[in-house]
Scaffold this motif. Structure first.
Motif, PDB file in Angstrom:
ATOM      1  N   LEU A  20       0.840  -1.197   0.000  1.00 28.54           N
ATOM      2  CA  LEU A  20       0.000   0.000   0.000  1.00 28.54           C
ATOM      3  C   LEU A  20       0.876   1.248   0.000  1.00 28.54           C
ATOM      4  O   LEU A  20       1.817   1.332   0.779  1.00 28.54           O
ATOM      5  CB  LEU A  20      -0.827   0.032   1.287  1.00 28.54           C
ATOM      6  N   PRO A  21       0.559   2.250  -0.823  1.00 30.26           N
ATOM      7  CA  PRO A  21       1.305   3.508  -0.716  1.00 30.26           C
ATOM      8  C   PRO A  21       0.804   4.298   0.489  1.00 30.26           C
ATOM      9  O   PRO A  21      -0.269   4.020   1.024  1.00 30.26           O
ATOM     10  CB  PRO A  21       0.944   4.240  -2.021  1.00 30.26           C
ATOM     11  N   PHE A  67     -11.965  11.503  -7.778  1.00 33.69           N
ATOM     12  CA  PHE A  67     -12.740  11.583  -6.536  1.00 33.69           C
ATOM     13  C   PHE A  67     -13.406  10.242  -6.224  1.00 33.69           C
ATOM     14  O   PHE A  67     -13.515   9.848  -5.061  1.00 33.69           O
ATOM     15  CB  PHE A  67     -13.787  12.706  -6.629  1.00 33.69           C
ATOM     16  N   ALA A  68     -13.842   9.542  -7.270  1.00 31.08           N
ATOM     17  CA  ALA A  68     -14.503   8.239  -7.030  1.00 31.08           C
ATOM     18  C   ALA A  68     -13.498   7.253  -6.422  1.00 31.08           C
ATOM     19  O   ALA A  68     -13.802   6.543  -5.457  1.00 31.08           O
ATOM     20  CB  ALA A  68     -15.067   7.689  -8.333  1.00 31.08           C
ATOM     21  N   LEU A  69     -12.271   7.238  -6.970  1.00 29.50           N
ATOM     22  CA  LEU A  69     -11.246   6.326  -6.425  1.00 29.50           C
ATOM     23  C   LEU A  69     -10.900   6.734  -4.985  1.00 29.50           C
ATOM     24  O   LEU A  69     -10.764   5.885  -4.102  1.00 29.50           O
ATOM     25  CB  LEU A  69      -9.995   6.355  -7.314  1.00 29.50           C
ATOM     26  N   THR A  70     -10.795   8.042  -4.752  1.00 28.97           N
ATOM     27  CA  THR A  70     -10.467   8.512  -3.402  1.00 28.97           C
ATOM     28  C   THR A  70     -11.533   8.073  -2.401  1.00 28.97           C
ATOM     29  O   THR A  70     -11.217   7.615  -1.295  1.00 28.97           O
ATOM     30  CB  THR A  70     -10.364  10.057  -3.376  1.00 28.97           C
ATOM     31  N   ALA A  71     -12.797   8.198  -2.812  1.00 26.49           N
ATOM     32  CA  ALA A  71     -13.878   7.831  -1.883  1.00 26.49           C
ATOM     33  C   ALA A  71     -13.791   6.361  -1.525  1.00 26.49           C
ATOM     34  O   ALA A  71     -14.020   5.970  -0.374  1.00 26.49           O
ATOM     35  CB  ALA A  71     -15.226   8.155  -2.522  1.00 26.49           C
ATOM     36  N   ARG A  72     -13.419   5.523  -2.493  1.00 29.68           N
ATOM     37  CA  ARG A  72     -13.317   4.092  -2.190  1.00 29.68           C
ATOM     38  C   ARG A  72     -12.102   3.803  -1.312  1.00 29.68           C
ATOM     39  O   ARG A  72     -12.155   2.980  -0.409  1.00 29.68           O
ATOM     40  CB  ARG A  72     -13.265   3.283  -3.488  1.00 29.68           C
ATOM     41  N   LEU A  73     -11.002   4.511  -1.593  1.00 27.41           N
ATOM     42  CA  LEU A  73      -9.815   4.322  -0.745  1.00 27.41           C
ATOM     43  C   LEU A  73     -10.120   4.767   0.689  1.00 27.41           C
ATOM     44  O   LEU A  73      -9.684   4.144   1.650  1.00 27.41           O
ATOM     45  CB  LEU A  73      -8.644   5.152  -1.292  1.00 27.41           C
ATOM     46  N   ASP A  74     -10.879   5.855   0.805  1.00 30.57           N
ATOM     47  CA  ASP A  74     -11.188   6.409   2.122  1.00 30.57           C
ATOM     48  C   ASP A  74     -11.883   5.375   2.999  1.00 30.57           C
ATOM     49  O   ASP A  74     -11.634   5.284   4.197  1.00 30.57           O
ATOM     50  CB  ASP A  74     -12.080   7.640   1.936  1.00 30.57           C
ATOM     51  N   CYS A 116      -9.256   1.675   2.439  1.00 27.84           N
ATOM     52  CA  CYS A 116      -7.836   1.783   2.823  1.00 27.84           C
ATOM     53  C   CYS A 116      -7.598   3.141   3.459  1.00 27.84           C
ATOM     54  O   CYS A 116      -6.944   4.010   2.869  1.00 27.84           O
ATOM     55  CB  CYS A 116      -6.936   1.657   1.597  1.00 27.84           C
ATOM     56  N   PRO A 117      -8.121   3.369   4.653  1.00 25.25           N
ATOM     57  CA  PRO A 117      -7.997   4.707   5.238  1.00 25.25           C
ATOM     58  C   PRO A 117      -6.559   5.117   5.537  1.00 25.25           C
ATOM     59  O   PRO A 117      -6.297   6.285   5.811  1.00 25.25           O
ATOM     60  CB  PRO A 117      -8.826   4.619   6.518  1.00 25.25           C
ATOM     61  N   GLY A 118      -5.622   4.170   5.432  1.00 24.22           N
ATOM     62  CA  GLY A 118      -4.221   4.516   5.663  1.00 24.22           C
ATOM     63  C   GLY A 118      -3.548   5.131   4.446  1.00 24.22           C
ATOM     64  O   GLY A 118      -2.339   5.349   4.459  1.00 24.22           O
ATOM     65  N   VAL A 119      -4.289   5.399   3.372  1.00 23.06           N
ATOM     66  CA  VAL A 119      -3.707   6.011   2.165  1.00 23.06           C
ATOM     67  C   VAL A 119      -4.271   7.431   2.026  1.00 23.06           C
ATOM     68  O   VAL A 119      -5.484   7.616   2.033  1.00 23.06           O
ATOM     69  CB  VAL A 119      -4.073   5.195   0.901  1.00 23.06           C
ATOM     70  N   ARG A 126      -1.514   4.699  12.600  1.00 17.22           N
ATOM     71  CA  ARG A 126      -1.227   4.462  14.025  1.00 17.22           C
ATOM     72  C   ARG A 126      -2.522   4.297  14.804  1.00 17.22           C
ATOM     73  O   ARG A 126      -2.639   3.455  15.668  1.00 17.22           O
ATOM     74  CB  ARG A 126      -0.426   5.633  14.606  1.00 17.22           C
ATOM     75  N   VAL A 127      -3.513   5.130  14.452  1.00 13.27           N
ATOM     76  CA  VAL A 127      -4.790   5.047  15.164  1.00 13.27           C
ATOM     77  C   VAL A 127      -5.504   3.748  14.813  1.00 13.27           C
ATOM     78  O   VAL A 127      -6.091   3.095  15.660  1.00 13.27           O
ATOM     79  CB  VAL A 127      -5.688   6.251  14.792  1.00 13.27           C
ATOM     80  N   LEU A 128      -5.432   3.382  13.528  1.00  7.69           N
ATOM     81  CA  LEU A 128      -6.173   2.204  13.076  1.00  7.69           C
ATOM     82  C   LEU A 128      -5.587   0.909  13.602  1.00  7.69           C
ATOM     83  O   LEU A 128      -6.290  -0.026  13.913  1.00  7.69           O
ATOM     84  CB  LEU A 128      -6.137   2.122  11.543  1.00  7.69           C
TER      85      LEU A 128
END
Ligand SMILES: Nc1ncnc2c1ncn2[C@@H]1O[C@H](COP(=O)(O)OP(=O)(O)O)[C@@H](O)[C@H]1O
Ligand SMILES: [Mg+2]
Length: 396
Positions: A49-50, A65-72, A75-78, A128-130
């Motif tokens: 993961l980057p 934005f669509a890709l960002t929303a899915r990553l959010d 993969c909240p660490g990206v 760190r939080v996750l």
């Protein structure tokens, strides 16, 4: 420095970003932005993961934005940084998608460096939080394998309804795995058109990292996750028993319930799923050949010490006119029957529609008994198989 991936960039921007991060960046080939996180991981050379994904102006803003929303979500660490004219409207849409920063296309190397640094430390902070949450929540969830010696007795029906029912009791808690590797039909039973299937979930990047694995799952509208069966028997055959063990172990860390549908009989993959199971649902149709087959399969599994602590016997397609009573069956198989699901025309109708009967909210005698099966799992604690096996071995 953070791991940075750059997409949607022309030559000038690429040079500026490379300079801003001291060359420490993987540049994705030109072309469309990957539509979802799993496709993004497929393009990454190291499969890791980057921390920061930088999206240049060559990508369509909607897609970014669509890709960002899915990553959010997945993969909240990206963290994502997008190059776009920072108008108020764009900022608003970016914020809603979860973009960390917007950079004007004219941004210089210093500004890019600062934005990537900020995004990188935000990503590290979120991880760190996750992480402690993830680690304490490492359930080692319940792995429930549905098995039967014969086909057409309702394994997929029971597995998909059990999974949908468990999802109702605890949202996002359940994943259904189609281990009928050659002719799996979980996708059809759930009305899903999967983008990724079992081989994708066990080979390649999904195999290395549970966060990545989650992006290869298919989501059902109920909130259930699924690993759907391979597209062809040949593709399914590439999945080994060891792959199954690894997959189920990873999924059990992420989900409270891992429900496994299997092919008839005792294939390598089914044995691996039984070995990893906390519970087995042994299924048979309520007729003499079905019950005989079940008896033989139970005998073999007993000999192999492969009956997990949670053992549930379900008779399906029960018909009062069939001439077999539950007591006859119990005598024949040498153990108790836990749930008896009657034959009901609503069940094939639900199979044909791709809507499990428990998802359709119908009142039906078969649905009622399937709910009883769900309640056995939702209400009871796990008995660890290791303890049982030790006892089992000591007794034999
Ligand atoms: N209780 C039931 N009453 C009537 N039909 C059923 C029942 N359970 C399953 N079926 C039907 O039997 C067929 C085979 O079921 P399926 O779950 O695909 O079996 P398997 O996975 O064991 O091969 C499906 O068409 C399904 O709708
Ligand atoms: Mg099946």
């Amino acid at each position: 420095m953070s791991r940075v991936v750059l997409a949607g960039a022309g030559d000038d921007l690429r040079a500026a970003v490379v300079a801003a991060v001291d060359g420490d960046v993987q540049v994705l080939p030109p072309g469309r932005l990957p539509a979802d996180p799993a496709r993004l991981f497929e393009l990454l050379t190291d499969g890791e993961l980057p921390d920061v994904l930088v999206i240049g102006p060559h990508a369509a803003l909607q897609e970014a934005f669509a890709l960002t929303a899915r990553l959010d979500v997945q993969c909240p660490g990206v963290s994502v940084v997008v190059f776009a004219d920072p108008t108020p409207e764009t900022w608003q849409a970016a914020m809603r998608a979860g973009v960390r920063d917007l950079l004007a296309p004219t941004a210089d190397v210093g500004e890019i460096h600062a934005a990537v640094e900020r995004a990188g430390s935000a990503a590290a902070g979120r991880r760190r939080v996750l992480r402690p949450v993830e680690e304490t929540a490492r359930y080692t969830g319940r792995v429930i394998t549905i098995a039967s010696p014969k086909g057409g007795v309702g394994k997929t029906t029971v597995a998909s309804n059990l999974a949908v029912g468990l999802t109702e009791t605890a949202p996002q808690s359940t994943v259904l795995v189609d281990l009928d590797v050659q002719f799996g039909d979980v996708a059809s039973a759930l009305g899903l058109v999967p983008e990724y299937t079992l081989p994708d979930a066990v080979h390649g990047p999904a195999n290395e990292d549970t966060m990545v694995l989650k992006t290869f799952l298919t989501q059902h509208p109920s909130g259930l996750y699924a690993v759907c069966g391979a597209e062809s028997p040949a593709a399914g055959d590439t999945v080994t028993g060891a792959d199954v063990t690894r997959l189920l172990t990873s999924l059990a860390r992420e989900f409270r319930y891992v429900v496994v549908d299997t092919a008839p009989g005792l294939s390598e993959q089914t044995l691996a799923a039984l070995d990893r199971a906390t519970d087995v649902v042994m299924l048979s149709s309520m007729d003499v050949p079905g019950v005989r087959g079940l008896r033989k399969e139970l005998d073999v599994l007993r000999e192999l010490c492969m009956i997990p602590a949670g053992r549930h016997v379900v008779m399906n397609m029960a018909d009062p006119k069939g001439g077999l009573s539950v007591r006859d069956v119990e005598t024949a198989i040498g153990t108790g029957v836990d749930v008896v699901v009657p034959r009901s025309p609503a069940v094939p109708a639900s199979t044909n529609q791709g809507v499990p009967i428990l998802a359709g909210g119908r009142r039906d005698p078969a649905a009622k008994e399937l709910r009883r099966l769900v309640a056995r799992f939702a209400a009871t604690p796990i008995v660890r198989p290791s303890r049982y096996r030790a006892k089992h071995r000591a007794a034999s």
